[in-house]
Enzyme design. Structure first.
Site, PDB file in Angstrom:
ATOM      1  N   ALA A  90      52.620  -2.396 -65.249  1.00 20.64           N
ATOM      2  CA  ALA A  90      52.637  -1.277 -66.216  1.00 20.64           C
ATOM      3  C   ALA A  90      51.267  -0.588 -66.276  1.00 20.64           C
ATOM      4  O   ALA A  90      50.247  -1.268 -66.199  1.00 20.64           O
ATOM      5  CB  ALA A  90      52.998  -1.797 -67.600  1.00 20.64           C
ATOM      6  N   PRO A  91      51.226   0.734 -66.385  1.00 20.04           N
ATOM      7  CA  PRO A  91      52.342   1.656 -66.569  1.00 20.04           C
ATOM      8  C   PRO A  91      52.999   2.176 -65.286  1.00 20.04           C
ATOM      9  O   PRO A  91      53.857   3.049 -65.367  1.00 20.04           O
ATOM     10  CB  PRO A  91      51.687   2.828 -67.320  1.00 20.04           C
ATOM     11  CG  PRO A  91      50.283   2.844 -66.797  1.00 20.04           C
ATOM     12  CD  PRO A  91      49.915   1.406 -66.549  1.00 20.04           C
TER      13      PRO A  91
ATOM     14  N   GLU B 227      56.082  -6.726 -65.265  1.00 16.30           N
ATOM     15  CA  GLU B 227      55.094  -6.560 -66.346  1.00 16.30           C
ATOM     16  C   GLU B 227      55.356  -7.614 -67.404  1.00 16.30           C
ATOM     17  O   GLU B 227      56.471  -7.757 -67.884  1.00 16.30           O
ATOM     18  CB  GLU B 227      55.199  -5.150 -66.936  1.00 16.30           C
ATOM     19  CG  GLU B 227      54.402  -4.937 -68.208  1.00 16.30           C
ATOM     20  CD  GLU B 227      52.905  -5.263 -68.100  1.00 16.30           C
ATOM     21  OE1 GLU B 227      52.284  -4.936 -67.074  1.00 16.30           O
ATOM     22  OE2 GLU B 227      52.366  -5.875 -69.046  1.00 16.30           O
TER      23      GLU B 227
ATOM     24  N   ASP C 224      47.008  -6.271 -59.690  1.00 15.69           N
ATOM     25  CA  ASP C 224      46.083  -5.286 -60.270  1.00 15.69           C
ATOM     26  C   ASP C 224      45.760  -5.830 -61.656  1.00 15.69           C
ATOM     27  O   ASP C 224      46.446  -5.542 -62.627  1.00 15.69           O
ATOM     28  CB  ASP C 224      46.789  -3.915 -60.326  1.00 15.69           C
ATOM     29  CG  ASP C 224      45.854  -2.811 -60.750  1.00 15.69           C
ATOM     30  OD1 ASP C 224      44.658  -2.885 -60.424  1.00 15.69           O
ATOM     31  OD2 ASP C 224      46.319  -1.871 -61.420  1.00 15.69           O
TER      32      ASP C 224
ATOM     33  N   ALA D 228      51.532  -7.113 -61.859  1.00 15.21           N
ATOM     34  CA  ALA D 228      51.040  -6.616 -63.165  1.00 15.21           C
ATOM     35  C   ALA D 228      51.169  -5.095 -63.119  1.00 15.21           C
ATOM     36  O   ALA D 228      50.215  -4.381 -62.855  1.00 15.21           O
ATOM     37  CB  ALA D 228      49.594  -7.048 -63.376  1.00 15.21           C
TER      38      ALA D 228
ATOM     39  N   ARG E  97      54.487  -2.834 -73.121  1.00 21.11           N
ATOM     40  CA  ARG E  97      54.021  -1.897 -72.076  1.00 21.11           C
ATOM     41  C   ARG E  97      55.133  -1.544 -71.085  1.00 21.11           C
ATOM     42  O   ARG E  97      54.946  -0.721 -70.185  1.00 21.11           O
ATOM     43  CB  ARG E  97      52.850  -2.523 -71.307  1.00 21.11           C
ATOM     44  CG  ARG E  97      51.573  -2.568 -72.117  1.00 21.11           C
ATOM     45  CD  ARG E  97      50.463  -3.311 -71.382  1.00 21.11           C
ATOM     46  NE  ARG E  97      50.094  -2.719 -70.113  1.00 21.11           N
ATOM     47  CZ  ARG E  97      49.140  -1.804 -69.943  1.00 21.11           C
ATOM     48  NH1 ARG E  97      48.453  -1.378 -70.975  1.00 21.11           N
ATOM     49  NH2 ARG E  97      48.863  -1.333 -68.742  1.00 21.11           N
TER      50      ARG E  97
ATOM     51  N   GLY F 208      51.310   3.047 -62.098  1.00 21.99           N
ATOM     52  CA  GLY F 208      50.544   3.863 -61.146  1.00 21.99           C
ATOM     53  C   GLY F 208      50.668   3.331 -59.727  1.00 21.99           C
ATOM     54  O   GLY F 208      51.020   4.056 -58.788  1.00 21.99           O
ATOM     55  N   LYS F 209      50.408   2.027 -59.567  1.00 27.24           N
ATOM     56  CA  LYS F 209      50.467   1.453 -58.213  1.00 27.24           C
ATOM     57  C   LYS F 209      51.924   1.351 -57.765  1.00 27.24           C
ATOM     58  O   LYS F 209      52.233   1.566 -56.594  1.00 27.24           O
ATOM     59  CB  LYS F 209      49.800   0.067 -58.178  1.00 27.24           C
ATOM     60  CG  LYS F 209      48.480  -0.066 -58.921  1.00 27.24           C
ATOM     61  CD  LYS F 209      47.331   0.541 -58.270  1.00 27.24           C
ATOM     62  CE  LYS F 209      45.979   0.372 -58.945  1.00 27.24           C
ATOM     63  NZ  LYS F 209      45.740   0.665 -60.333  1.00 27.24           N
TER      64      LYS F 209
ATOM     65  N   CYS G  33      39.587  -2.731 -62.226  1.00 28.03           N
ATOM     66  CA  CYS G  33      38.810  -1.508 -62.455  1.00 28.03           C
ATOM     67  C   CYS G  33      37.537  -1.880 -63.198  1.00 28.03           C
ATOM     68  O   CYS G  33      37.169  -1.259 -64.190  1.00 28.03           O
ATOM     69  CB  CYS G  33      39.639  -0.450 -63.180  1.00 28.03           C
ATOM     70  SG  CYS G  33      40.293  -0.980 -64.761  1.00 28.03           S
TER      71      CYS G  33
HETATM   72  N1  SAM Z   1      49.015  -1.739 -62.009  1.00 29.67           N
HETATM   73  C1  SAM Z   1      49.057  -0.916 -63.206  1.00 29.67           C
HETATM   74  C2  SAM Z   1      49.034   0.536 -62.792  1.00 29.67           C
HETATM   75  O1  SAM Z   1      48.540   0.860 -61.716  1.00 29.67           O
HETATM   76  O2  SAM Z   1      49.535   1.377 -63.549  1.00 29.67           O
HETATM   77  C3  SAM Z   1      47.933  -1.253 -64.151  1.00 29.67           C
HETATM   78  C4  SAM Z   1      47.884  -2.705 -64.504  1.00 29.67           C
HETATM   79  S1  SAM Z   1      46.741  -3.105 -65.755  1.00 29.67           S
HETATM   80  C5  SAM Z   1      45.223  -2.965 -64.952  1.00 29.67           C
HETATM   81  C6  SAM Z   1      46.956  -4.822 -65.906  1.00 29.67           C
HETATM   82  C7  SAM Z   1      48.298  -5.276 -66.394  1.00 29.67           C
HETATM   83  O3  SAM Z   1      48.293  -6.706 -66.465  1.00 29.67           O
HETATM   84  C8  SAM Z   1      48.661  -4.794 -67.783  1.00 29.67           C
HETATM   85  O4  SAM Z   1      49.873  -4.102 -67.755  1.00 29.67           O
HETATM   86  C9  SAM Z   1      48.777  -6.060 -68.610  1.00 29.67           C
HETATM   87  O5  SAM Z   1      49.794  -6.027 -69.588  1.00 29.67           O
HETATM   88  C10 SAM Z   1      49.071  -7.112 -67.564  1.00 29.67           C
HETATM   89  N2  SAM Z   1      48.691  -8.480 -67.980  1.00 29.67           N
HETATM   90  C11 SAM Z   1      47.955  -8.860 -69.044  1.00 29.67           C
HETATM   91  N3  SAM Z   1      47.868 -10.194 -69.101  1.00 29.67           N
HETATM   92  C12 SAM Z   1      48.558 -10.677 -68.050  1.00 29.67           C
HETATM   93  C13 SAM Z   1      48.844 -11.990 -67.576  1.00 29.67           C
HETATM   94  N4  SAM Z   1      48.372 -13.073 -68.191  1.00 29.67           N
HETATM   95  N5  SAM Z   1      49.602 -12.100 -66.485  1.00 29.67           N
HETATM   96  C14 SAM Z   1      50.073 -11.009 -65.844  1.00 29.67           C
HETATM   97  N6  SAM Z   1      49.829  -9.739 -66.239  1.00 29.67           N
HETATM   98  C15 SAM Z   1      49.072  -9.585 -67.333  1.00 29.67           C
END
Ligand code: SAM
Length: 469
Positions: free
Chosen positions: A117-118, A139, A184, A115, A144, A120-121, A237
């Site tokens: 986007a955007p 992603e 994440d 997961a 995103r 960071g990890k 988070c």
């Molecule tokens: N790891 C990212 C970073 O450090 O920049 C932040 C990730 S953010 C907390 C969670 C991500 O999970 C989002 O980009 C979101 O679109 C995605 N997401 C939402 N629903 C999801 C699903 N059912 N399966 C997988 N990813 C999903």
């Protein structure tokens, strides 16, 4: 002035119940401004080197991330500085930097950010891997994706592939292929309340419960992607135990082949809190395991809220999974065109075994890149450029992959000059010198392309990246 959006009272009530004596310090910390961090791109330079010429006042090093500093509040618009556009750093909450460090990726491994986007990890993991091995950044949400792609391209890592898939389809494609997987997870974002007003507005107990279901489903799928002996890091988070310890508990019940690997309790971290789940049926072993997770709180350290738990799949026989890339070889004409461009423009070589064509695009792909056919994929590696009949036109990510001194033709601009501002607005610049593709640099750091024709460098900085001011 609009009324400030309050922190949800029910959330505060819950936190008071969980934290007990620590609650007043926590509540007080929510009245402070959020902390911002700057993580240096160690693929390009060290944190110490960056500090010497940083245009922003940097505070202390982030205790759990050697390549990052806290930004002092007086730092103005660090996201718009040419160094940011050149991929010298990523702006990130210091607490969020714990996840990649705790995942512990190593150069040469196969790593998946499910997961991403955007990014960071992803960018952090790419640096820890020193650009070696394979990092798949996936992603699910197409809207995103652009942010992720831009951040990956800026970073200039040679080991990243970006996909745009559901976790299920990623699992169907790869199986137990990865040494390390990070989830994440999308969450209720309680840990971001100081900086994200939207998260305060959206929060409710129902939302927490809904997130927990989604997280359980994602983690269940992620389990299929970890090779025997490999690691899975789950992070959020949020402080809600329903989305943290309870998700892990459910996962461990369903997956006896996984166990928690206790994380180091670094400066200010709090161990996992199984007692916050209010579950009566939890065994002593599970209780001890859950204490190996970590919780980060804004009143205990310099950063926002975070949770992380590291799981290891028990060792066992691994399937022999290989995905040889089946794309055709680069045709002779294109090969010659590329070589001519490279010799004229670049002061470095690319191993021929890692060059791939996709349509008219040429990519530099990670070593040992798997076949990605069937996956909705955006980028299979560093986009080097496009073949246009008998010409090769370099792409922006190639500029950002280059290090100082790796291009023959350079237009060297000072980062705070009027010419730099004009370049970032998309303007052409007068410049005498050798005609042809020219790398534009900011204080020596590669930033983008221009093409010198008759005393003018025509602007090839991508339109979507331009800074209008
Ligand atoms: N790891 C990212 C970073 O450090 O920049 C932040 C990730 S953010 C907390 C969670 C991500 O999970 C989002 O980009 C979101 O679109 C995605 N997401 C939402 N629903 C999801 C699903 N059912 N399966 C997988 N990813 C999903």
């Amino acid at each position: 002035m609009p009324e400030p959006i309050p922190i949800p009272p029910l959330f505060l009530e819950r936190m008071s119940r969980f934290l007990g004596d620590e609650y007043p310090a926590f509540a007080e910390s929510l009245t402070h401004d959020p902390v911002h961090g700057l993580r240096v791109n160690t693929l390009k330079l060290s944190a110490g080197e960056f500090r010497k010429f940083s245009p922003f006042p940097l505070g202390d090093k982030v205790a759990w991330c050697d390549s990052a500093y806290c930004l002092l509040p007086s730092a103005s618009s660090p996201g718009l500085h040419p160094y940011h556009l050149a991929g010298l750093y990523y702006l990130q909450d210091p607490s969020a930097m714990s996840a990649a460090e705790l995942l512990g990726p190593r150069p040469g491994e196969r790593v998946l950010d499910l997961a991403a986007a955007p990014g960071g990890k992803t960018t952090h993991i790419a640096s820890l891997m020193q650009g070696q091995g394979l990092l798949v950044a996936n992603e699910i949400k197409t809207k995103r994706l652009n942010h992720l792609v831009v951040n990956v391209e800026r970073w200039g890592a040679a080991n990243v592939v970006v996909t745009n898939e559901t976790p299920e389809r990623v699992a169907d494609h790869f199986g137990a292929y990865f040494d390390r997987v990070i989830v994440d997870a999308p969450c209720s974002g309680e840990g971001m309340f100081r900086k994200d007003v939207r998260a305060r507005l959206d929060w409710s107990e129902q939302m927490v419960a809904g997130c927990a279901v989604r997280q359980t489903n994602i983690l269940r799928v992620a389990a299929h992607l970890v090779r025997p002996g490999g690691h899975l890091l789950y992070s959020t988070c949020t402080f809600a135990p329903e989305e943290d310890e309870a998700v892990i508990t459910r996962f461990l019940r369903e997956h006896p082949d996984f166990e928690v690997e206790a994380l180091p309790q670094l400066a200010g971290f709090m161990p996992g809190k199984p007692e916050w789940m209010g579950e009566k049926t939890i065994s002593k072993k599970q209780n001890d395991e859950l204490r190996g997770a970590v919780r980060l709180f804004p009143h205990r350290l310099t950063g926002e809220g975070h949770f992380a738990c590291l799981l290891q799949r028990k060792d066992g026989p691994a399937d022999e999974l290989t995905f040889p890339w089946r794309s055709a070889k680069i045709p002779t004409l294109e090969w010659q065109v590329w070589q001519a461009f490279r010799e004229e423009t670049l002061g470095l070589d690319f191993p021929s075994g890692r060059l791939r064509m996709q349509g008219n695009r040429l990519y530099f792909v990670p070593e040992d890149v798997p076949d990605l056919k069937g996956l909705r994929m955006t980028i299979p590696g560093v986009w080097l450029g496009n073949f246009k009949k008998e010409r090769f036109e370099p792409a922006h990510p190639l500029a950002l992959y280059l290090r100082p001194g790796q291009a023959h033709n350079v237009l060297a601009l000072s980062s705070d000059s009027r010419e730099m501002a004009a370049y970032l607005r998309g303007e052409s610049l007068p410049s005498v010198g050798r005609p042809g593709w020219t790398l534009v640099t900011a204080d020596g750091w590669p930033l983008g392309w221009g093409k010198r024709v008759q005393g003018v460098v025509k602007n090839h900085f991508p339109k979507g990246w331009q800074v209008y001011s």
